[in-house]
Design a protein around this motif. Structure first.
Motif, PDB file in Angstrom:
ATOM      1  N   GLU A  74      11.614  -2.573  68.398  1.00 48.68           N
ATOM      2  CA  GLU A  74      12.772  -1.696  68.563  1.00 48.68           C
ATOM      3  C   GLU A  74      13.450  -2.044  69.875  1.00 48.68           C
ATOM      4  OE1 GLU A  74      13.116   2.929  67.948  1.00 48.68           O
ATOM      5  OE2 GLU A  74      12.261   2.483  69.917  1.00 48.68           O
ATOM      6  N   VAL A  75      14.773  -2.146  69.849  1.00 50.98           N
ATOM      7  CA  VAL A  75      15.546  -2.385  71.065  1.00 50.98           C
ATOM      8  C   VAL A  75      16.603  -1.288  71.170  1.00 50.98           C
ATOM      9  CG1 VAL A  75      17.278  -3.937  70.049  1.00 50.98           C
ATOM     10  CG2 VAL A  75      16.740  -4.128  72.474  1.00 50.98           C
ATOM     11  N   THR A  76      16.837  -0.839  72.407  1.00 46.31           N
ATOM     12  CA  THR A  76      17.844   0.193  72.636  1.00 46.31           C
ATOM     13  C   THR A  76      19.160  -0.458  73.052  1.00 46.31           C
ATOM     14  OG1 THR A  76      17.323   0.442  74.986  1.00 46.31           O
ATOM     15  CG2 THR A  76      16.054   1.804  73.426  1.00 46.31           C
ATOM     16  N   ALA A  77      20.207   0.323  73.030  1.00 45.61           N
ATOM     17  CA  ALA A  77      21.518  -0.168  73.452  1.00 45.61           C
ATOM     18  C   ALA A  77      21.509  -0.611  74.914  1.00 45.61           C
ATOM     19  CB  ALA A  77      22.580   0.918  73.243  1.00 45.61           C
ATOM     20  N   SER A  78      20.568  -0.081  75.702  1.00 44.83           N
ATOM     21  CA  SER A  78      20.474  -0.490  77.110  1.00 44.83           C
ATOM     22  C   SER A  78      19.573  -1.707  77.310  1.00 44.83           C
ATOM     23  CB  SER A  78      19.975   0.677  77.966  1.00 44.83           C
ATOM     24  OG  SER A  78      18.665   1.044  77.571  1.00 44.83           O
ATOM     25  N   THR A 135      12.686  -9.368  56.490  1.00 44.60           N
ATOM     26  CA  THR A 135      12.909  -8.448  57.602  1.00 44.60           C
ATOM     27  C   THR A 135      13.762  -7.282  57.125  1.00 44.60           C
ATOM     28  OG1 THR A 135      12.818 -10.283  59.180  1.00 44.60           O
ATOM     29  CG2 THR A 135      13.833  -8.246  59.951  1.00 44.60           C
ATOM     30  N   ARG A 136      13.328  -6.063  57.493  1.00 46.83           N
ATOM     31  CA  ARG A 136      14.089  -4.846  57.196  1.00 46.83           C
ATOM     32  C   ARG A 136      14.330  -4.120  58.507  1.00 46.83           C
ATOM     33  NH1 ARG A 136      11.707  -0.970  53.281  1.00 46.83           N
ATOM     34  NH2 ARG A 136      10.071  -0.870  54.834  1.00 46.83           N
ATOM     35  N   CYS A 137      15.507  -3.504  58.629  1.00 45.74           N
ATOM     36  CA  CYS A 137      15.850  -2.833  59.880  1.00 45.74           C
ATOM     37  C   CYS A 137      16.558  -1.516  59.618  1.00 45.74           C
ATOM     38  CB  CYS A 137      16.778  -3.713  60.725  1.00 45.74           C
ATOM     39  SG  CYS A 137      16.121  -5.349  61.103  1.00 45.74           S
ATOM     40  N   GLN A 138      16.438  -0.625  60.596  1.00 46.75           N
ATOM     41  CA  GLN A 138      17.227   0.600  60.602  1.00 46.75           C
ATOM     42  C   GLN A 138      17.964   0.669  61.931  1.00 46.75           C
ATOM     43  OE1 GLN A 138      14.446   3.816  60.025  1.00 46.75           O
ATOM     44  NE2 GLN A 138      13.894   3.902  62.179  1.00 46.75           N
ATOM     45  N   LEU A 139      19.240   1.026  61.861  1.00 48.83           N
ATOM     46  CA  LEU A 139      20.088   1.082  63.048  1.00 48.83           C
ATOM     47  C   LEU A 139      20.691   2.465  63.166  1.00 48.83           C
ATOM     48  CD1 LEU A 139      20.835  -1.722  61.340  1.00 48.83           C
ATOM     49  CD2 LEU A 139      22.326  -2.065  63.258  1.00 48.83           C
ATOM     50  N   VAL A 145      21.907   3.173  59.398  1.00 46.36           N
ATOM     51  CA  VAL A 145      22.228   2.103  58.460  1.00 46.36           C
ATOM     52  C   VAL A 145      20.927   1.337  58.247  1.00 46.36           C
ATOM     53  CG1 VAL A 145      23.515  -0.047  58.118  1.00 46.36           C
ATOM     54  CG2 VAL A 145      24.633   1.920  59.175  1.00 46.36           C
ATOM     55  N   TYR A 146      20.594   1.070  56.991  1.00 45.78           N
ATOM     56  CA  TYR A 146      19.355   0.375  56.649  1.00 45.78           C
ATOM     57  C   TYR A 146      19.709  -0.963  56.014  1.00 45.78           C
ATOM     58  CZ  TYR A 146      17.729   5.194  57.029  1.00 45.78           C
ATOM     59  OH  TYR A 146      17.466   6.466  57.478  1.00 45.78           O
ATOM     60  N   ILE A 147      19.180  -2.057  56.578  1.00 46.23           N
ATOM     61  CA  ILE A 147      19.520  -3.386  56.066  1.00 46.23           C
ATOM     62  C   ILE A 147      18.260  -4.187  55.764  1.00 46.23           C
ATOM     63  CG2 ILE A 147      21.757  -3.438  57.241  1.00 46.23           C
ATOM     64  CD1 ILE A 147      19.212  -5.780  58.540  1.00 46.23           C
ATOM     65  N   GLU A 148      18.451  -5.204  54.957  1.00 44.24           N
ATOM     66  CA  GLU A 148      17.393  -6.154  54.631  1.00 44.24           C
ATOM     67  C   GLU A 148      18.011  -7.536  54.708  1.00 44.24           C
ATOM     68  OE1 GLU A 148      14.987  -7.305  50.579  1.00 44.24           O
ATOM     69  OE2 GLU A 148      15.392  -5.202  50.988  1.00 44.24           O
ATOM     70  N   THR A 149      17.308  -8.476  55.349  1.00 45.24           N
ATOM     71  CA  THR A 149      17.851  -9.827  55.467  1.00 45.24           C
ATOM     72  C   THR A 149      17.881 -10.507  54.102  1.00 45.24           C
ATOM     73  OG1 THR A 149      15.677 -10.761  55.971  1.00 45.24           O
ATOM     74  CG2 THR A 149      17.061 -10.091  57.850  1.00 45.24           C
ATOM     75  N   LYS A 150      18.674 -11.545  53.997  1.00 45.24           N
ATOM     76  CA  LYS A 150      18.825 -12.263  52.736  1.00 45.24           C
ATOM     77  C   LYS A 150      17.488 -12.791  52.228  1.00 45.24           C
ATOM     78  CE  LYS A 150      21.645 -15.752  50.449  1.00 45.24           C
ATOM     79  NZ  LYS A 150      22.848 -16.564  50.573  1.00 45.24           N
ATOM     80  N   THR A 166      19.679   2.707  68.812  1.00 45.22           N
ATOM     81  CA  THR A 166      18.600   1.732  68.656  1.00 45.22           C
ATOM     82  C   THR A 166      18.721   0.906  67.382  1.00 45.22           C
ATOM     83  OG1 THR A 166      17.169   3.271  67.463  1.00 45.22           O
ATOM     84  CG2 THR A 166      16.910   3.196  69.857  1.00 45.22           C
ATOM     85  N   VAL A 167      18.045  -0.235  67.420  1.00 43.49           N
ATOM     86  CA  VAL A 167      17.800  -1.054  66.233  1.00 43.49           C
ATOM     87  C   VAL A 167      16.290  -1.208  66.136  1.00 43.49           C
ATOM     88  CG1 VAL A 167      18.027  -3.334  65.175  1.00 43.49           C
ATOM     89  CG2 VAL A 167      19.955  -2.355  66.427  1.00 43.49           C
ATOM     90  N   GLY A 168      15.726  -0.850  65.001  1.00 46.68           N
ATOM     91  CA  GLY A 168      14.297  -1.012  64.771  1.00 46.68           C
ATOM     92  C   GLY A 168      14.087  -1.871  63.547  1.00 46.68           C
ATOM     93  N   CYS A 169      13.274  -2.914  63.663  1.00 44.77           N
ATOM     94  CA  CYS A 169      13.051  -3.847  62.553  1.00 44.77           C
ATOM     95  C   CYS A 169      11.567  -4.042  62.313  1.00 44.77           C
ATOM     96  CB  CYS A 169      13.672  -5.209  62.859  1.00 44.77           C
ATOM     97  SG  CYS A 169      15.450  -5.197  63.058  1.00 44.77           S
ATOM     98  N   GLU A 170      11.219  -4.332  61.062  1.00 38.82           N
ATOM     99  CA  GLU A 170       9.858  -4.731  60.727  1.00 38.82           C
ATOM    100  C   GLU A 170       9.899  -6.069  60.020  1.00 38.82           C
ATOM    101  OE1 GLU A 170       7.936  -1.875  58.163  1.00 38.82           O
ATOM    102  OE2 GLU A 170       8.984  -2.573  56.409  1.00 38.82           O
TER     103      GLU A 170
END
Length: 184
Positions: free
Chosen positions: A122-126, A92-96, A83-88, A100-104
């Protein structure tokens, strides 16, 4: 004889210069491409409707087991599970995916990675975190409003202060804003 040597040298110099040209005559060809020879890619972004808060109380579930997360819209993954998102704000843009969640973002005071200021995290589920100097590229982001969303096992709580990603199974995640990142 000197005139003959000079002519040969001039011809050789002209031939060498012609062989070192930085241009090539002709037109680029791209089979299947549109006018102008450029390939065409879809550029439309997926759209989502803005979640709304109901004005009347929701009915109480009859099940004794509570749902794993509260209200909010579910964002469907791509065929590859992302899933690819962009903040309002668009900063910030992220891919989940499920792991993992990775953001730039353009962080205010990022750590240095390989001699470059980090622009990704990037943060992992753990709960493991990794800073990255890189670029997510031209991903088809879904712009978020200030609301709660769900995607591939993560709850996304977007607000004007930043965006919180919480893994629904482990409760690990991160809060991200241009001011920095908090991992939990």
């Amino acid at each position: 004889m000197k005139a003959g040597v000079a002519v040969v040298w001039l011809i050789a110099a002209g031939a060498a210069a012609a062989g070192c040209s930085s241009t090539t005559d002709g037109a680029a060809r791209c089979p299947g491409c549109g006018p102008g020879g450029e390939p065409s890619f879809p550029t439309t972004k997926p759209t989502i409707s803005t979640p709304t808060t109901p004005t009347t109380p929701s009915p109480t579930p009859t099940s004794t087991q509570a749902p794993p997360f509260g209200g909010g819209q579910t964002l469907p993954p791509s065929d590859t599970g992302y899933v690819y998102i962009e903040t309002k704000s668009g900063q910030t843009r992220c891919q989940l995916n499920a792991q993992t969640v990775g953001c730039e973002s353009d962080f205010t005071n990022p750590p240095v990675v390989n001699g470059e200021p980090a622009n990704g995290v990037e943060v992992t589920a753990s709960g493991s975190v990794r800073w990255i100097a890189g670029n997510l590229g031209n991903i088809p982001t879904v712009p978020l409003d200030y609301a709660v969303y769900h995607a591939v096992g993560w709850t996304i709580d977007a607000s004007s202060n930043g965006t919180r990603f919480t893994n629904d199974g482990s409760s690990h995640g991160l809060f991200i804003s241009t001011e920095g990142v908090q991992v939990f």
